[in-house]
Motif scaffolding. Sequence first.
Motif: not given
Length: 355
Positions: A151-153, A251-252, A284-287, A292-298
């Motif tokens: 679902g996330a992908f 992220t906790h 890979a971690i940033i992506f 899951y809502g921690v920033g936008r992959f840009d």
Amino acid sequence: MQQQQIKKIISSIFKYAISIAIGVGLFYFLYNNVDMEQMRNVLKENVNYLWFIPVIIVSTFSHIFRACRWRLQLRAIGIDAPLSALVNSIFGTYAVNLVFPRLGEVWRTGYIASRQKASFTAVLGSMFADRLSDTVTVLLLTLFTFFIARGAFYSFLDTYPQIKDGLWNFATSPWVWCAAIVGIAAIVWLFTSKTQNRFIVKIKQMVSNLWEGFSAIARMEGKWQFLGYTVLIWGCYFMQLYIATFAFTFTHDIGVKATLVLFVLSSIGMGIPTNGGLGSWHIAIIFGLSLYGVGRFDPANFDPQASAFAMLVWGIQTALLIVLGIYTFIYIAIDRQRIKSGKTVVKTSGSGMKL
């Protein structure tokens, strides 16, 4: 002979230079496109560094469990190395890989073969089996994770339709399918032909070593122990990342499923031959965090929170490997002196199964 040695040295330098260049290039690209001031503020205000104490402990145990697992394989081929030497060989492997990607595995093979006066080929086969079992584990984890977190992908692909279209065009391209067919035909020809070409013979021998090393797992005693250690190794890898998520305010509460996605993506990132995952692990971690809502992959403007997470977690792990590496090479120097003086008696390899 001299000319061959020079060519080999140049080839090795070129190979490692490419790996270093890829890692440094990815790292520079990443942190050249992030607001460093914001990232520094995140590291000051949004991190509880005490959580990294259990991270370091769990990470160290992952190496110890890997040594225990390798010990089973070595005993199956008649090599009874002490656990302390094997643990230090694993510590040293990762330290060497920080400087020369993938050379650490060759180093630990040579160290144990030399210390135990064993066949280098036999030890190499067991090391191949060790790494091949990890590859199988990553593949199974990847399939499982993509299934439970699909679902996330899907959500990410809906947000970036150009990526979804690009993937679809790639998967349906006749050129890709033609290349795949030609590649498979070439592989079949390689392994069915009678050619004595040195390159092809070398590939066949490498595949044979891989197969023999892996099949040794099925024939050895302690197969269930091997499986148990595999679970412990990868359980530690997952737990060190999961515990690290509690160190950051953003992220906790990310949860087990999200951490599993981060874990699998970062494991795939480690497959890129850079120094200790430099750059590739971070991206890979940033992506994964962006799913899951921690920033936008840009790529033009990486999120400072996700970038801080990747930088700190990777930095802690790298610092640990450096410390363990220093300890290892001190241990090896002392161990060699003890062997030379007769204070330590080395059990030479027996007549066990040959790889």
